[in-house]
Design an enzyme around this catalytic site. Structure first.
Site, short mmCIF file in Angstrom:
data_model
loop_
_atom_site.label_atom_id
_atom_site.label_comp_id
_atom_site.label_asym_id
_atom_site.label_seq_id
_atom_site.Cartn_x
_atom_site.Cartn_y
_atom_site.Cartn_z
N CYS A 1 -70.37 -42.83 49.09
CA CYS A 1 -69.15 -43.47 49.60
C CYS A 1 -68.65 -44.64 48.76
O CYS A 1 -67.53 -44.62 48.26
CB CYS A 1 -69.38 -43.94 51.03
SG CYS A 1 -69.89 -42.65 52.19
N HIS B 1 -65.95 -50.36 53.37
CA HIS B 1 -67.24 -50.16 52.68
C HIS B 1 -67.22 -50.61 51.22
O HIS B 1 -67.93 -50.05 50.38
CB HIS B 1 -67.68 -48.70 52.78
CG HIS B 1 -69.18 -48.53 52.76
ND1 HIS B 1 -69.79 -47.30 52.72
CD2 HIS B 1 -70.18 -49.45 52.76
CE1 HIS B 1 -71.10 -47.44 52.71
NE2 HIS B 1 -71.36 -48.75 52.73
#
Length: 584
Positions: free
Chosen positions: A78, A139
């Site tokens: 990610c 993130h």
């Protein structure tokens, strides 16, 4: 003559001020909606061959736009993938990589994050007059030196508005316990501590001034009670559920811990509200889904609706939300002035399962999955682009493209230019999407696992072949498996990888599943391809300027960096029930 010039000037002014003139100006800078799903397998969508999952809204997007069949993520995890998406650069260039086991930002208490000197497409568009918003998963870091500095907040990278999760979904986030009692007790405990503290301070001052006759042992007992109560409360909330599973609106924490199953619906509401506020455009909306990452929080309306258990239910709920966003674009009358892009940050997570129940995605015919930097299943992602009137409907592009291409493509359609002081690895997709050219600008693409280069692909300008060379591949566990089930994620270096000398070679046009390596005996061009790719890798590595590896060196949790919506450590709040959407 002067009167003629004045008349021409007035006519242009009227044209620009008229609805038609405003529309033409608007068309020069389209609204942009980017949808990025978390951990979606390319084989999970009907438009990419799935006939057992219902994804009608995404399939409609494919019919109405251009389908990128050879679309590649710059990383199979990610954090680095999203860094490359935002900047148009391989994550090794920004330092959003790791040479250790963990390859993503592991906690909101870590000071790691996308360096502030990186330029995102949001920053480019903001300079062009765009209103910009990020709704959903971030993130890319949050704090540096204190829990309130928000040095890596989306606001520092060109976004005007943020609602969503600064971290990522993971197992503790759902199913979450009922927090009604906790929220009530949290407030009472903090009130109790305040009252006892005031009483202890009053007693100490009274004792020192001889106005109160109390033994010092009693006063010290009250102080000890305060510390013990705070310590036990803090100890009971060390769970990541409380420190990492939270939602923010702008700089304010709205839920800690979050109610994960309702987060997606609130995100859709926020996105719709943002588009409505800025329907006159131009606007940039990045809708970063929490779906379809484990633990797959799904509303009761969708549980049990698919043939593939909880994962399928979650995919179909995600598709429903895509439909809501597309409907909003239509309802606000901006369909023909809006470029829509849909993708996943990397391949599906094969090892995500409970017992025999699969909780991760399906990567179709492609080998491998999430965490594998070289195998196609970890980096081949769906790519859909729709812009009515500007892009042909139903077009399919088989040429290699990259998620990093979004950066220069948005620069081109917005009238901006890419930075000239750094290497931009993406290419403008518009000529390929519009059919002005037939070949991709990507002759070579390089595939990293963390900080380690595992593979590279070559698409010669005079050939239809797409050659893939693997220098390093993960060791699947247990033997005979097609994933790394014993370690949950495949490793990038050390004893759990195989170093290939000579390297493995595949022609993806003939063998997209990478099932049979070519040899000098089976491929006459073997030596030429291996040498050409080796030279390209050498030149590529020369262009890498060493920078600090954020996810290696700074990926340790610090308690003083963890966000808190109250008075630390009493970090419990839920304002979503009584707070309407607010925005820029």
């Amino acid at each position: 003559m002067k009167l003629r010039i004045l008349a021409i000037a007035l006519s242009w002014t009227c044209l620009l001020l008229s609805p038609r003139g405003a529309q033409e100006v608007h068309e020069d800078k389209p609204n942009i909606v980017l949808m990025i799903v978390d951990d979606l397998g390319i084989g999970d969508l009907g438009c990419f061959g799935n006939d057992t999952m219902r994804t009608p809204n995404i399939d409609r997007l494919a019919r109405e736009g251009v389908q990128l069949k050879h679309h590649i993520s710059a990383a199979s995890m990610c954090t680095p993938s999203r860094a490359a998406f935002l900047t148009g650069r391989y994550p090794i260039r920004s330092g959003m990589v790791s040479n250790r086991v963990s390859r993503v930002i592991s906690t909101l208490g870590a000071p790691a994050g996308l360096p502030r000197n990186e330029t995102t497409f949001a920053a480019l568009l903001k300079r062009q007059g765009y209103s910009t918003a990020l709704i959903g998963k971030w993130h890319e870091g949050l704090n540096c030196d204190s829990r309130h500095d928000h040095c890596h907040h989306p606001y520092n990278y060109g976004f005007d508005y943020f609602y969503g999760m600064p971290f990522t979904l993971f197992e503790p986030c759902w199913p979450d316990p009922s927090r009604d009692t906790e929220l009530a007790i949290g407030g009472k405990v903090w009130l109790c501590i305040q009252l006892v503290a005031v009483a202890a301070l009053t007693a100490a001052l009274g004792k020192l001034s001889r106005l109160i006759c109390l033994p010092w042992s009693f006063i010290f007992s009250m102080i000890l009670f305060i510390f013990l109560l705070g310590y036990f409360w803090f100890s009971s909330y060390k769970s990541p559920l409380y420190w990492d599973c939270l939602l923010m609106r702008e700089h304010e924490i709205t839920e800690q811990p979050m109610k994960a199953e309702r987060a997606g619906s609130i995100m859709v509401r926020e996105a719709t509200s943002f588009m409505e506020r800025h329907r006159e455009g131009p606007f940039l909306l990045v809708f970063s889904f929490l779906h379809v990452h484990v633990p797959l929080p799904t509303t009761t309306e969708f549980i049990g609706t698919s043939k593939h258990g909880l994962y399928g239910d979650n995919v179909q709920e995600m598709d429903f939300m895509v439909g809501k966003l597309l409907d909003a674009i239509d309802d606000f009358g901006v369909r023909n002035h809006t470029l829509v892009y849909f993708t996943s940050d990397h391949g599906g997570h094969l090892e995500a399962r409970v017992g025999h129940a699969q909780l991760g995605g399906w990567n179709g015919i492609y080998k491998g999955g999430k965490g594998m930097g070289g195998w196609e299943g970890g980096i081949r992602v769906p790519g859909l682009v729709r812009w009515p009137g500007r892009l042909p409907a139903g077009k399919v592009v088989e040429e290699p493209t990259s998620m990093m291409d979004v950066f220069p493509t948005l620069a081109a359609v917005s009238g901006s230019t890419v930075p000239q002081d750094r290497v931009i690895d993406g290419q403008d997709l518009m000529p390929l999407l519009q059919g002005d050219v037939e070949r991709s600008e990507h002759e070579f693409l390089f595939h990293y696992c963390g900080a380690f280069l595992h593979a590279a692909r070559w698409h010669p300008k005079d050939s239809e072949a797409v050659w893939k060379v693997h220098y390093v591949t993960p060791v699947f566990q247990p033997p005979g498996a097609q994933g790394c089930y014993e370690t949950q994620y495949c490793r990038c270096s050390g004893k759990l990888v195989t170093y290939h000398d000579p390297p493995l070679l595949f022609d993806l046009t003939r063998d997209p599943s990478e099932s049979t390596p070519l040899t000098p005996d089976t491929e006459p061009s073997y030596n030429v391809v291996i040498q050409t790719v080796a030279n390209a890798v050498k030149e590529h590595k020369k262009s890498i300027i060493p920078v600090r590896h954020q996810i290696s060196e700074l990926n340790q949790g610090n308690i003083w960096l963890k966000p808190c919506c109250g008075v630390f450590p009493f970090c419990l709040c839920d304002t979503e029930g009584n707070t309407s959407a607010v925005g820029a």
